[in-house]
Design a protein around this motif. Structure first.
Motif, PDB file in Angstrom:
ATOM      1  N   TYR A  44     -59.294 -69.439 -14.801  1.00 59.03           N
ATOM      2  CA  TYR A  44     -60.145 -68.203 -15.238  1.00 59.03           C
ATOM      3  C   TYR A  44     -60.180 -68.606 -16.518  1.00 59.03           C
ATOM      4  O   TYR A  44     -59.468 -69.030 -17.340  1.00 59.03           O
ATOM      5  N   SER A  46     -59.844 -67.697 -19.860  1.00 56.32           N
ATOM      6  CA  SER A  46     -59.341 -66.662 -20.762  1.00 56.32           C
ATOM      7  C   SER A  46     -59.722 -66.916 -22.031  1.00 56.32           C
ATOM      8  O   SER A  46     -59.419 -65.949 -22.895  1.00 56.32           O
ATOM      9  N   PRO A  86     -59.655 -59.115 -16.987  1.00 57.98           N
ATOM     10  CA  PRO A  86     -59.346 -59.718 -18.330  1.00 57.98           C
ATOM     11  C   PRO A  86     -60.598 -59.300 -19.165  1.00 57.98           C
ATOM     12  O   PRO A  86     -60.584 -58.919 -20.451  1.00 57.98           O
ATOM     13  N   ASN A  89     -61.087 -55.776 -20.059  1.00 56.20           N
ATOM     14  CA  ASN A  89     -60.180 -55.346 -20.920  1.00 56.20           C
ATOM     15  C   ASN A  89     -60.709 -55.690 -22.364  1.00 56.20           C
ATOM     16  O   ASN A  89     -60.597 -54.976 -23.623  1.00 56.20           O
ATOM     17  N   ALA A  90     -61.333 -56.862 -22.473  1.00 54.40           N
ATOM     18  CA  ALA A  90     -61.950 -57.264 -23.808  1.00 54.40           C
ATOM     19  C   ALA A  90     -62.931 -56.433 -24.056  1.00 54.40           C
ATOM     20  O   ALA A  90     -63.066 -56.190 -25.331  1.00 54.40           O
ATOM     21  N   GLU A  93     -61.379 -53.481 -25.606  1.00 53.71           N
ATOM     22  CA  GLU A  93     -60.484 -53.664 -26.953  1.00 53.71           C
ATOM     23  C   GLU A  93     -61.196 -54.121 -28.056  1.00 53.71           C
ATOM     24  O   GLU A  93     -60.963 -53.790 -29.251  1.00 53.71           O
ATOM     25  N   TRP A 101     -68.345 -62.323 -23.385  1.00 53.50           N
ATOM     26  CA  TRP A 101     -66.836 -62.940 -23.805  1.00 53.50           C
ATOM     27  C   TRP A 101     -66.692 -63.907 -22.827  1.00 53.50           C
ATOM     28  O   TRP A 101     -66.036 -65.067 -23.398  1.00 53.50           O
ATOM     29  N   THR A 102     -67.262 -63.848 -21.417  1.00 59.81           N
ATOM     30  CA  THR A 102     -66.559 -64.846 -20.405  1.00 59.81           C
ATOM     31  C   THR A 102     -67.410 -66.241 -20.614  1.00 59.81           C
ATOM     32  O   THR A 102     -66.753 -67.200 -20.842  1.00 59.81           O
ATOM     33  N   ASN A 105     -66.013 -68.181 -23.534  1.00 56.72           N
ATOM     34  CA  ASN A 105     -64.732 -68.825 -23.347  1.00 56.72           C
ATOM     35  C   ASN A 105     -64.815 -70.052 -22.554  1.00 56.72           C
ATOM     36  O   ASN A 105     -64.279 -70.898 -22.561  1.00 56.72           O
ATOM     37  N   GLN A 171     -50.467 -53.329 -10.208  1.00 59.07           N
ATOM     38  CA  GLN A 171     -51.022 -52.624 -11.561  1.00 59.07           C
ATOM     39  C   GLN A 171     -50.145 -51.202 -11.735  1.00 59.07           C
ATOM     40  O   GLN A 171     -50.200 -50.484 -12.675  1.00 59.07           O
ATOM     41  N   ARG A 179     -52.057 -49.668 -17.674  1.00 60.97           N
ATOM     42  CA  ARG A 179     -52.835 -49.495 -18.973  1.00 60.97           C
ATOM     43  C   ARG A 179     -52.510 -48.438 -19.878  1.00 60.97           C
ATOM     44  O   ARG A 179     -52.111 -48.232 -20.662  1.00 60.97           O
TER      45      ARG A 179
END
Length: 876
Positions: A44, A46, A86, A89-90, A93, A101-102, A105, A171, A179
């Motif tokens: 993944y 991350s 994730p 979430n990014a 946040e 973001w992916t 990374n 979860q 969360r």
């Protein structure tokens, strides 16, 4: 060369570029070489790779490089399991888009993997969030739908009312959203399912043929599928209804002391009772994982209804219980508290009888329970006509009587449930269906695939952005042309990883894969990954492969021929026993924000001096990264100061515990080959590997030691060293076997031994051959060093494309053996003799020994016992 140190900072990049330019590791499907597919579970993205990744991929890389040297066409690809929470979430946040973001990374992690020199076929790289990939996945999903393997039904889910999303069981923590912390509710929603249960028997039978899988993984698969034989019958209830139940232990039927139903059971729902409704609402707030049900407090509500025991006629109380699930079995249980721990805890709480019906022997029928249920192994007791029977015989007897009396039937049930694949979130594969008021649920025409995710989404509000997008979900029905809405659920990310290995093997543009092309490579010869994926990922991949074969798209059933689950990389944990306070009163709690220079501490952000103060009651735990730790003997200090840290247990590397080691730092200090060598050394690969500075330093020294030895290679050396030649060929054969068996630590040990032997040997042709062979054998493990040495030795081409050194079978056999000579039960001498010497020759050699003759001292020899190639025992 021998006077210079090997400089990985220069060599590593040079050879990585050379491999890329030569396209060394791109697999050719049309090659006539024997094919080998080596695959590690893809990561993944991350943000950064960790040492666990390095160990996993180093193992696969060594095997892939070795098999290439053995003349095989090797497929060793890499990609990215890129959808999932994730990224969302990014987005929430950090205010970034999941795609940006992916892919950022991915770029970072790809660069890190390249720094380690992995022999990967990057030409086949993809991310599961690429529209091309998930478009093909949507087409496959439609194919399974058309074959009846995909359906929708109303199902109970965990609903977070604050985040406005469905939560997986994992979860839900203590009944709250992981969360938001909100109390989780149970809701009924229409969900998409894959009919994995249709393949339950085949999946179970297939496990028996997975000879090259770890037994523990095979057992975990079998248990998850969970085939069990038992009894299905119905209790007569005092309200006139019948209550169907299923039990895998009909032998314990005389131990039943109550009956329980799930909160959603029709019997529970039919109760016109405010207390019952309140209790049902309470049950809906709990988690639904097996682990949570095991550990949660057992709660029940006495309905006032009773159930008649089929043999004794006793009236058993009927409870609603929070540990009974509607989705398992019939949603009702026959509770036997003496031999089921959950039933035991419930009966203890509510003062219900706990009869013993199974004991080690008939004589122990009155044995009390020691605070917990017993598994129920032994013979039947306190059970009327079953007393004294074995468990299996008693099961058969109860089933036979139930069927004869026409009140029950022996049947088979499965633990496995159909796979719910709906996820109410944005960053996943859009489910390719359209909802039309007139036509119902209609698949998207394949020529309109992929159904792409919209880029202009907002994460400022909780819930699924696809639901509130102003235009994306609005479309037209492919059948009638009327206004319709797109499905806003996305697929479980396990779907993405259930067929990615097929796409690695074949990547046509117009379809997910070509079956004939896939058949050249599959099943995967060696699959490597963590034990944490031993159940769901592997089971779903096995199912998906079977499902695609079922609809005629594949000729393969089992995707992975051989499986290896590597151990984790571990590190001790460090914590601060103090905080830092700045002169203006601010408390700095994050160790990474503190620096140390000239005996003073300062806040890195603004260079303000800070002072350490002892931790106070209620202060949170502050973990310290190993990069900030100075070790002296058995103690650890913060940075270069004299502030001592607490040293915790050696555990799996974890970002939350900050006991992670950044591979980039280690590569910078020691080079890629030292890191790779450390990953293979010491611990067997299936066991955990403790990280140590001393260990990586030792590997760095060995790199330089090999480099010096390579510099002593003489191309035209003369002379023979028979012992070294034999050692060399034995090592070549043994290391090959070790690599094939993934016993890398053994291969490393053998190379250490041959290195020492070559260092001690005098110059000769045999020594040069040993050094050259060492380089070739080490090349899958330390490829950069080997390429550099290959040039210095005058080798042609790249080591990455060289052949594995050949073995002379004659040199694998020892020419001489050591023979022990005994007299009067004691060792008197040892002699060297040609292997396979006759008994007569060995007896003559023994008697010719001066030490033996002194021991005999003229006595008469009564008997000489000869064990060929091992021992001569003289009896006087």
């Amino acid at each position: 060369m021998s006077n210079e140190r090997f400089d990985p900072s220069v060599a590593d990049g040079r050879w990585q570029a050379a491999w890329d330019e030569a396209r060394c590791f791109e697999a050719d499907s049309n090659s006539d070489k024997p094919k080998s597919y080596v695959l590690e579970m893809f990561p993944y993205p991350s943000g950064r790779i960790h040492i666990g990744h390095v160990r996993n991929y180093t193992m696969g890389d060594v095997l892939a490089r070795y098999r290439k040297m053995q003349g095989r066409e090797v497929l060793h690809p890499m990609g990215w399991d890129a959808f999932g929470m994730p990224a969302e979430n990014a987005a929430m946040e950090k205010g970034v888009h999941p795609a940006g973001w992916t892919y950022q990374n991915i770029e970072t992690m790809k660069g890190q993997l390249k720094q380690l020199g992995f022999a990967l076929d990057w030409s086949r790289e993809f991310a599961t969030c690429d529209p091309e990939y998930y478009g093909h996945e949507q087409a496959l999903f439609i194919d399974l739908f058309n074959a009846g393997l995909v359906y929708r039904k109303e199902s109970e889910v965990n609903w977070d009312p604050v985040d406005m999303t469905v939560l997986a069981n994992e979860q839900v923590i203590d009944g709250k959203g992981w969360r938001s912390g909100a109390e989780v509710e149970k809701r009924k929603l229409n969900q998409w399912f894959l009919k994995i249960t249709q393949f339950a028997e085949d999946l179970l039978e297939g496990v028996q043929g997975l000879d090259d899988w770890p037994q523990k993984v095979r057992t975990m698969q079998e248990n998850w599928i969970g085939k069990s034989q038992g009894l299905e019958f119905a209790f007569d209830l005092s309200n006139g209804q019948k209550l169907p139940v299923y039990t895998t232990r009909p032998d314990t039927i005389f131990g039943a002391s109550f009956v329980a139903v799930a909160a959603d059971h029709p019997v529970a729902q039919s109760l016109d009772n405010e207390e019952a409704r309140d209790f049902i609402a309470l049950c809906k707030k709990g988690g639904t994982t097996a682990a949570e049900l095991e550990t949660a407090e057992k709660l029940g509500f006495d309905t006032g209804i009773t159930a008649r025991h089929p043999f004794t006629g006793a009236e058993l109380p009927l409870y609603i219980a929070n540990f009974v699930l509607m989705d398992y079995g019939t949603g009702a249980i026959m509770a036997v508290p003496g031999h089921d721990q959950r039933d035991f805890e419930f009966a203890t709480k509510y003062g219900l009888p706990i009869p013993r019906v199974v004991a080690p022997s008939v004589d122990e029928a009155a044995k009390p329970f020691d605070g917990e249920a017993e598994a129920g192994e032994g013979v039947l007791v306190n059970s009327d006509f079953l007393d004294g029977m074995s468990v299996e015989d008693a099961k058969a007897e109860v089933i036979a009587r139930a069927e004869k009396g026409d009140w029950g039937v022996g049947t088979t049930v499965w633990r496995l449930r159909d796979w719910g694949v709906s996820r109410q979130r944005y960053w996943g594969t859009p489910i390719p269906f359209i909802h039309c008021a007139d036509c119902g649920v209609v698949p998207v025409p394949k020529d309109q695939l992929p159904v792409k995710l919209p880029d202009d989404v907002s994460f400022e509000q909780p819930g699924n952005p696809l639901l509130r997008h102003p235009t994306w979900k609005d479309t037209t029905c492919p059948k009638c042309g009327g206004a319709a809405e797109r499905e806003t659920d996305t697929l479980d990310t396990f779907v993405n990883s259930s067929w990615y290995f097929l796409r690695f093997a074949s990547q046509p543009g117009d379809k997910p894969f070509d079956a004939a092309e896939v058949a050249k490579w599959l099943p995967v010869d060696q699959y490597i990954g963590g034990i944490e994926h031993a159940i769901l990922h592997l089971l779903y991949a096995r199912f998906w492969t079977r499902a695609l074969a079922h609809v005629g798209l594949l000729d393969v059933k089992e995707p992975f021929g051989s499986l290896f689950t590597q151990g984790m990389v571990t590190h001790e944990v460090y914590t601060l026993p103090f905080n830092f306070t700045s002169l203006d009163g601010r408390v700095i709690r994050v160790p990474e924000n503190v620096g140390h220079k000239h005996g003073k501490f300062f806040a890195i952000s603004d260079n303000v001096e800070v002072l350490p103060r002892p931790a106070r009651p209620g202060d949170p735990m502050h973990y310290v990264n190993p990069s900030q730790v100075r070790k002296v003997s058995e103690k650890a200090y913060f940075l270069d100061s004299d502030l001592e840290l607490n040293i915790g247990k050696v555990i799996k590397m974890s970002k939350s515990k900050k006991n992670v080691v950044d591979p980039e730092d280690i590569i910078r200090d020691y080079g890629a080959d030292a890191v790779r060598w450390f990953m293979l050394s010491d611990s067997p690969p299936e066991r955990d590997l403790p990280w140590s500075e001393a260990g990586i330093e030792g590997c760095g020294r060995f790199v330089q030691r090999l480099w010096r030895l390579f510099g002593q290679y003489e191309e035209n050396a003369s002379g023979e060293d028979k012992d070294l030649a034999r050692k060399t060929h034995q090592t070549i054969a043994a290391v090959a076997e070790d690599i094939e068996a993934l016993a890398f630590n053994k291969a490393v040990a053998r190379l250490y031994e041959l290195t020492s032997a070559a260092e001690k040997a005098a110059p000769s042709d045999s020594r040069s051959h040993a050094i050259r062979s060492l380089l070739l054998m080490a090349s899958p493990m330390m490829p950069h060093l080997s390429e550099e040495g290959w040039v210095e030795m005058g080798g042609k081409g790249l080591v990455a494309e060289a052949a594995w050194p050949e073995v002379d079978p004659a040199l694998l056999v020892e020419d001489e053996v050591t023979i022990a000579i005994q007299h009067k039960g004691k060792l008197r001498d040892t002699l060297s003799a040609p292997k396979g010497s006759s008994k007569e020759d060995l007896e003559a050699l023994a008697l010719a020994s001066e030490k033996v003759q002194r021991s005999i001292d003229g006595a008469d020899i009564r008997k000489v016992i000869v064990v060929p190639d091992r021992l001569v025992n003289i009896v006087t």
